[in-house]
Design an enzyme around this catalytic site. Structure first.
Site, PDB file in Angstrom:
ATOM      1  N   CYS A 175     -16.831   1.819 -21.706  1.00 19.40           N
ATOM      2  CA  CYS A 175     -18.144   1.943 -21.062  1.00 19.40           C
ATOM      3  C   CYS A 175     -19.077   0.785 -21.409  1.00 19.40           C
ATOM      4  O   CYS A 175     -19.958   0.437 -20.603  1.00 19.40           O
ATOM      5  CB  CYS A 175     -18.792   3.273 -21.442  1.00 19.40           C
ATOM      6  SG  CYS A 175     -17.847   4.712 -20.881  1.00 19.40           S
ATOM      7  N   CYS A 209     -24.371   5.918 -14.921  1.00 19.09           N
ATOM      8  CA  CYS A 209     -23.260   6.867 -14.943  1.00 19.09           C
ATOM      9  C   CYS A 209     -23.644   8.171 -15.631  1.00 19.09           C
ATOM     10  O   CYS A 209     -23.990   8.194 -16.811  1.00 19.09           O
ATOM     11  CB  CYS A 209     -22.064   6.242 -15.648  1.00 19.09           C
ATOM     12  SG  CYS A 209     -20.632   7.347 -15.743  1.00 19.09           S
ATOM     13  N   GLU A 261       0.815  -1.211   0.000  1.00 18.95           N
ATOM     14  CA  GLU A 261       0.000   0.000   0.000  1.00 18.95           C
ATOM     15  C   GLU A 261       0.851   1.266   0.000  1.00 18.95           C
ATOM     16  O   GLU A 261       0.480   2.267  -0.604  1.00 18.95           O
ATOM     17  CB  GLU A 261      -0.970   0.002   1.188  1.00 18.95           C
ATOM     18  CG  GLU A 261      -2.081  -1.046   1.092  1.00 18.95           C
ATOM     19  CD  GLU A 261      -2.951  -0.887  -0.157  1.00 18.95           C
ATOM     20  OE1 GLU A 261      -2.978   0.215  -0.735  1.00 18.95           O
ATOM     21  OE2 GLU A 261      -3.594  -1.866  -0.558  1.00 18.95           O
ATOM     22  N   CYS A 288     -12.970   2.061 -16.294  1.00 19.98           N
ATOM     23  CA  CYS A 288     -13.190   3.512 -16.214  1.00 19.98           C
ATOM     24  C   CYS A 288     -11.838   4.221 -16.228  1.00 19.98           C
ATOM     25  O   CYS A 288     -11.469   4.934 -15.303  1.00 19.98           O
ATOM     26  CB  CYS A 288     -13.969   3.844 -14.946  1.00 19.98           C
ATOM     27  SG  CYS A 288     -14.644   5.507 -14.906  1.00 19.98           S
ATOM     28  N   CYS A 297     -18.973  -1.720 -18.786  1.00 16.85           N
ATOM     29  CA  CYS A 297     -19.052  -1.205 -17.409  1.00 16.85           C
ATOM     30  C   CYS A 297     -20.372  -1.579 -16.750  1.00 16.85           C
ATOM     31  O   CYS A 297     -21.443  -1.322 -17.303  1.00 16.85           O
ATOM     32  CB  CYS A 297     -18.886   0.313 -17.406  1.00 16.85           C
ATOM     33  SG  CYS A 297     -18.970   1.017 -15.740  1.00 16.85           S
TER      34      CYS A 297
END
Length: 399
Positions: free
Chosen positions: A233, A242, A66, A226, A236
């Site tokens: 799209c 959206c 991380e 995205c 998606c």
DNA sequence: GATGCGTGGAC
DNA sequence: TGTCCAAGCAT
């Protein structure tokens, strides 16, 4: 019937409609099952399988990942993480490691203060947990506050760690999530000026029963569907919800922030070689840019100065020595986040004085073959290559 | 709250 | 050769 969301939806409370939230969650989770990035090693159990809801994952590998992932793409991090985990496989190994070793493992990743803060964090955590308990995830802190108090761990990293490792319901807001959510609600604010609302939205959407999976799905959606350019799209799961898609030009969002202007400068660098062909390096101060990293001495050229004068002056100021500036070894551009530098590197010969660390932590004469044991920023690696090349050629000529 | 911080990927 | 930005944080 309008199914999409407008940028005022959140303010109007529309997104708090439980049915809409459920629709977003279930479509995303469904998509994730067959389309998520299920190959990320620190997100898997020891058996290489996806963890179930009740399982903890090893915390240390997640912590390292991380921090590496801050402002750094997954594909860049993966090889660094693999190498790191072989060299420093546990929290104890990191806590006990020399700083040079830590920075060497980070060399090339950039934002080197991350490595030093992670190093400090490992020592704090070890103090907290204790060596016998450091391998058991159950003994690590599990609240957001404790993590955020550690050096180099902010809200996003803390949320990532506790949701990944312990499956706790803590939202994320990384670059991927910012872009996804901004498009979802059609926000025309640049994401970094809309953080409070985006954090709220990330928290609102988070599936509190499946936080680990949901957060990963949200990031994977941003990273693979995205995307900044050419979002896919048609694949998606949120296409119908959206706002940016419904507006016809999803790529127009998010809007850009203020353009940053790079300052420019010419930097003269001196590679001082002694009779043994050792080269002089110095270690940068801990505070400031690239703290703790090693470098070749030099500095910014003033206006009415030749580059030879610059190098002689900088080495006088930084090391307290007089040098004869010899032939130019290499010259190149290197850009940083906020400045663009043109480096001009000359070989130098020591005339008088013993080098002292007047503006660095330490100076050291090093054999060319030992340079690989010192962590250098990227710009210096070009100089090292050129120097080794130069001596390879001069050796060949002497034969 | 704006700014500084490394490097590499993608266009 | 440039621009923008990436699993952000600290000050």
């Amino acid at each position: 019937m309008a199914v999409g969301f407008s940028q005022n939806d959140l303010a109007n409370g529309v997104l708090e409609n439980p049915q809409k939230i459920d629709a977003l969650r279930s479509t995303l989770l469904q998509w994730f099952k067959s389309n998520g990035r299920h190959y990320i090693p620190w997100k898997l159990t020891k058996d290489g399988t996806l963890p179930n809801e009740n399982q903890y994952l090893a915390v240390y590998p997640i912590l390292v990942a991380e921090v590496m992932l801050q402002q750094t793409q997954l594909k860049v991090v993966l090889p660094y993480w693999e190498k790191w985990m072989l060299a420093l496989p546990t929290l104890v190994d990191l806590a006990k490691a020399e700083e040079d070793k830590v920075l060497l493992l980070w060399q090339g990743l950039g934002y080197y203060s991350r490595a030093r803060r992670l190093h400090v964090t490992s020592r704090i955590l070890l103090n907290l947990i204790g060596i016998p308990n450091s391998l058991n995830p159950a003994n690590w802190p599990k609240d957001l506050e404790s993590w955020m108090n550690l050096p180099g761990i902010g809200r996003n990293t803390a949320g990532s760690i506790i949701s990944s490792a312990f499956n706790l319901p803590s939202p994320l807001l990384d670059g991927n999530v910012k872009r996804v959510l901004t498009r979802l609600i059609g926000s025309t604010k640049t994401p970094n000026k809309d953080l409070a609302r985006l954090w709220k939205l990330s928290d609102l959407l988070l599936d509190k029963n499946l936080p680990r999976t949901f957060n990963q799905a949200l990031m994977d959606l941003g990273a693979t569907i995205c995307t900044k350019y050419n979002p896919i799209c048609t694949n998606c799961p949120w296409q119908n919800y959206c706002s940016a898609y419904n507006s016809g030009n999803p790529e127009n969002l998010p809007v850009k922030g203020q353009k940053l202007i790079l300052s420019k400068a010419v930097i003269g660098v001196g590679l001082i070689l002694n009779k043994n062909q050792d080269v002089l390096i110095d270690q940068r101060l801990d505070e400031g840019s690239m703290g703790g990293m090693w470098e070749f001495p030099g500095g910014k050229k003033e206006k009415d100065e030749s580059i030879e004068m610059t190098i002689a002056r900088e080495l006088r100021e930084e090391l307290g020595v007089e040098v004869k500036v010899g032939k130019k070894l290499i010259e190149f551009d290197h850009s940083y986040t906020h400045k663009k530098l043109h480096f001009i590197v000359h070989l130098c010969e020591l005339i008088s004085g013993k080098p002292k660390p007047l503006s660095s932590q330490e100076v050291r004469w090093v054999k060319l073959s030992d340079l690989q044991n010192y962590p250098f920023p990227k710009a210096n690696s070009y100089m090292i290559s050129a120097l080794k090349e130069y001596f390879l050629i001069s050796k060949t000529k002497m034969k």
